[in-house]
Design a protein around this motif. Structure first.
Motif, mmCIF file in Angstrom:
data_model
loop_
_atom_site.group_PDB
_atom_site.id
_atom_site.type_symbol
_atom_site.label_atom_id
_atom_site.label_comp_id
_atom_site.label_asym_id
_atom_site.label_seq_id
_atom_site.Cartn_x
_atom_site.Cartn_y
_atom_site.Cartn_z
ATOM 1 N N ALA A 92 -10.660 -0.220 13.696
ATOM 2 C CA ALA A 92 -9.483 0.618 13.437
ATOM 3 C C ALA A 92 -8.204 -0.210 13.511
ATOM 4 O O ALA A 92 -7.266 0.006 12.735
ATOM 5 C CB ALA A 92 -9.431 1.777 14.422
ATOM 6 N N VAL A 93 -8.149 -1.161 14.448
ATOM 7 C CA VAL A 93 -6.990 -2.061 14.552
ATOM 8 C C VAL A 93 -6.786 -2.797 13.236
ATOM 9 O O VAL A 93 -5.661 -2.966 12.767
ATOM 10 C CB VAL A 93 -7.180 -3.072 15.702
ATOM 11 N N PHE A 94 -7.893 -3.175 12.615
ATOM 12 C CA PHE A 94 -7.798 -3.969 11.390
ATOM 13 C C PHE A 94 -7.124 -3.204 10.265
ATOM 14 O O PHE A 94 -6.255 -3.737 9.575
ATOM 15 C CB PHE A 94 -9.192 -4.428 10.944
ATOM 16 N N TYR A 95 -7.500 -1.905 10.070
ATOM 17 C CA TYR A 95 -6.890 -1.189 8.942
ATOM 18 C C TYR A 95 -5.604 -0.463 9.307
ATOM 19 O O TYR A 95 -4.826 -0.091 8.423
ATOM 20 C CB TYR A 95 -7.889 -0.254 8.245
ATOM 21 N N THR A 96 -5.340 -0.235 10.620
ATOM 22 C CA THR A 96 -4.078 0.411 10.989
ATOM 23 C C THR A 96 -2.945 -0.591 11.174
ATOM 24 O O THR A 96 -1.784 -0.265 10.929
ATOM 25 C CB THR A 96 -4.227 1.236 12.281
ATOM 26 N N LEU A 97 -3.262 -1.806 11.621
ATOM 27 C CA LEU A 97 -2.229 -2.810 11.873
ATOM 28 C C LEU A 97 -2.436 -4.097 11.075
ATOM 29 O O LEU A 97 -1.472 -4.712 10.630
ATOM 30 C CB LEU A 97 -2.190 -3.147 13.371
ATOM 31 N N GLY A 98 -3.688 -4.489 10.890
ATOM 32 C CA GLY A 98 -3.968 -5.743 10.191
ATOM 33 C C GLY A 98 -3.641 -5.706 8.715
ATOM 34 O O GLY A 98 -2.927 -6.568 8.199
ATOM 35 N N THR A 99 -4.161 -4.674 8.026
ATOM 36 C CA THR A 99 -3.955 -4.586 6.573
ATOM 37 C C THR A 99 -2.479 -4.432 6.193
ATOM 38 O O THR A 99 -2.007 -5.114 5.277
ATOM 39 C CB THR A 99 -4.778 -3.419 5.985
ATOM 40 N N PRO A 100 -1.692 -3.552 6.867
ATOM 41 C CA PRO A 100 -0.257 -3.477 6.530
ATOM 42 C C PRO A 100 0.481 -4.789 6.759
ATOM 43 O O PRO A 100 1.490 -5.049 6.096
ATOM 44 C CB PRO A 100 0.267 -2.390 7.486
ATOM 45 N N LEU A 101 -0.014 -5.625 7.683
ATOM 46 C CA LEU A 101 0.602 -6.932 7.913
ATOM 47 C C LEU A 101 0.198 -7.926 6.830
ATOM 48 O O LEU A 101 1.017 -8.736 6.378
ATOM 49 C CB LEU A 101 0.186 -7.462 9.294
ATOM 50 N N LEU A 102 -1.063 -7.855 6.383
ATOM 51 C CA LEU A 102 -1.578 -8.818 5.407
ATOM 52 C C LEU A 102 -1.120 -8.532 3.984
ATOM 53 O O LEU A 102 -0.961 -9.454 3.190
ATOM 54 C CB LEU A 102 -3.108 -8.844 5.457
ATOM 55 N N ASN A 103 -0.913 -7.249 3.653
ATOM 56 C CA ASN A 103 -0.549 -6.896 2.277
ATOM 57 C C ASN A 103 0.673 -7.651 1.756
ATOM 58 O O ASN A 103 0.636 -8.210 0.657
ATOM 59 C CB ASN A 103 -0.324 -5.381 2.153
ATOM 60 N N PRO A 104 1.799 -7.693 2.503
ATOM 61 C CA PRO A 104 2.961 -8.441 1.999
ATOM 62 C C PRO A 104 2.657 -9.925 1.813
ATOM 63 O O PRO A 104 3.134 -10.541 0.855
ATOM 64 C CB PRO A 104 4.018 -8.247 3.099
ATOM 65 N N SER B 123 4.349 -0.845 -0.212
ATOM 66 C CA SER B 123 5.013 -1.401 0.967
ATOM 67 C C SER B 123 5.628 -0.296 1.825
ATOM 68 O O SER B 123 5.591 -0.363 3.057
ATOM 69 C CB SER B 123 6.094 -2.399 0.555
ATOM 70 N N LEU B 124 6.177 0.736 1.168
ATOM 71 C CA LEU B 124 6.744 1.870 1.903
ATOM 72 C C LEU B 124 5.647 2.611 2.685
ATOM 73 O O LEU B 124 5.818 2.939 3.868
ATOM 74 C CB LEU B 124 7.434 2.826 0.933
ATOM 75 N N SER B 125 4.504 2.853 2.026
ATOM 76 C CA SER B 125 3.401 3.555 2.701
ATOM 77 C C SER B 125 2.820 2.693 3.813
ATOM 78 O O SER B 125 2.444 3.217 4.875
ATOM 79 C CB SER B 125 2.313 3.948 1.697
ATOM 80 N N ASP B 126 2.740 1.370 3.611
ATOM 81 C CA ASP B 126 2.267 0.457 4.660
ATOM 82 C C ASP B 126 3.166 0.529 5.889
ATOM 83 O O ASP B 126 2.690 0.575 7.025
ATOM 84 C CB ASP B 126 2.234 -0.985 4.144
ATOM 85 N N THR B 127 4.468 0.518 5.656
ATOM 86 C CA THR B 127 5.442 0.578 6.758
ATOM 87 C C THR B 127 5.294 1.874 7.551
ATOM 88 O O THR B 127 5.226 1.859 8.785
ATOM 89 C CB THR B 127 6.880 0.471 6.206
#
Length: 310
Positions: free
Chosen positions: A270-282, A65-69
């Motif tokens: 790129a949007v998907f893994y830079t912004l989408g994945t960090p949003l979906l992980n939690p 979560s820290l790395s995602d943020t």
């Protein structure tokens, strides 16, 4: 190493140049980023304040979560602000810093996902030795190694970026600085650098993905020897991890394991893994994890009670 060049700043094209769609991009990704911060910081706070979540799995989830943020923060704030500008520019130094931070936290996330897979393998396949193998000291050392490895990877990206000579064109057809779009602007043959890029970022993504998939295949096969309740709990955890792995690695492998050619879909991927994945992980980890959901409810109820007392 080529440090002197005629370019002091780059112009970022962004996702679109249309004024109407730029407003849509601003609003959409502002909400995405705020959701990412809220979700990941909630997980970080919950794990840090809940004694029941002191196992190695949650120790690694804290760092994920820290790395995602941080990963999202290396891209999103500038992208959101740039959507309001008629002409978005980034200095050469800021561009290099963005390349470093983006690759550092992206690589850290990859290593943390590998550590989470190792944790699940030991917990399910070696349950009697779990607390010995995954002791707090060993977990701390593994995370430290992940941070060092990420730093080495990012420094390699910086070395490649600084070796590129820029002598004219400075328009980046992207919304952030990365080596792939920078290669298109270099005024020399980039074949060797692209080869190094694929062997660095591409190899890390591909090898890590294959390792993770094999590890989860071994874990899922070993579940046949567990009780029905144990199988259900372990399966739920593993499916969450597998979903996260596929969502993150799929786009990364597509971007970093090919020659220096670009496709119209690259920016959206790129949007998907830079912004989408960090949003979906939690969302994925909280919806499929009863312990985290229970701890969050307790944390929220404590906050409500404290607010009422005031």
């Amino acid at each position: 190493m080529q440090l002197n060049n005629n370019v002091t700043e780059f112009i970022l094209i962004g996702l679109t140049q249309d004024p109407f769609w730029k407003k849509i991009v601003f609003l959409t990704f502002l909400l995405f980023y705020l959701g990412t911060l809220w979700g990941n910081l909630l997980i970080i706070t919950t794990i840090k304040t809940t004694r029941a979540l002191e196992s190695p799995m949650y120790f690694f989830l804290f760092y994920l979560s820290l790395s995602d943020t941080c990963f999202s923060t290396s891209i999103a704030p500038r992208m959101i602000v740039d959507a309001l500008l008629k002409k978005a520019t980034i200095s050469f130094t800021e561009c290099i810093i963005q390349v470093f931070t983006f690759h550092f936290f992206g690589c850290l996330e990859i290593f943390i996902l590998i550590l989470m897979a190792i944790d699940r393998y030991v917990a399910i396949c070696k349950p009697l030795h779990y607390m010995t193998i995954m002791s707090p000291r060993i977990c701390g050392v593994l995370v430290a190694v992940a941070w060092v490895g990420s730093c080495v990877h990012s420094l390699a990206q910086i070395f490649l970026a600084l070796s590129l000579p820029f002598c004219g064109p400075n328009v980046i057809d992207h919304y952030f600085c990365d080596l792939q779009p920078l290669l298109k602007l270099a005024c020399s043959d980039t074949y060797v650098i692209n080869l190094l890029l694929v062997s660095n970022s591409g190899a890390i993504c591909t090898v890590s993905f294959v390792m993770l998939m094999f590890s989860y295949v071994f874990i899922l096969r070993s579940l046949r020897n567990h009780s029905a309740e144990g199988r259900k709990k372990a399966l739920s955890t593993c499916i969450s991890h597998i979903i996260v792995v596929i969502l993150f690695f799929g786009p990364c492998i597509f971007i970093y394991t090919r020659p220096a050619i670009t496709f119209p879909m690259d920016k959206m991927i790129a949007v998907f893994y830079t912004l989408g994945t960090p949003l979906l992980n939690p969302v994925i980890y909280t919806l499929r994890n009863a312990e985290v959901k229970h701890a969050m409810r307790k944390l929220w109820s404590k906050k409500l009670i404290s607010d009422d007392k005031r």
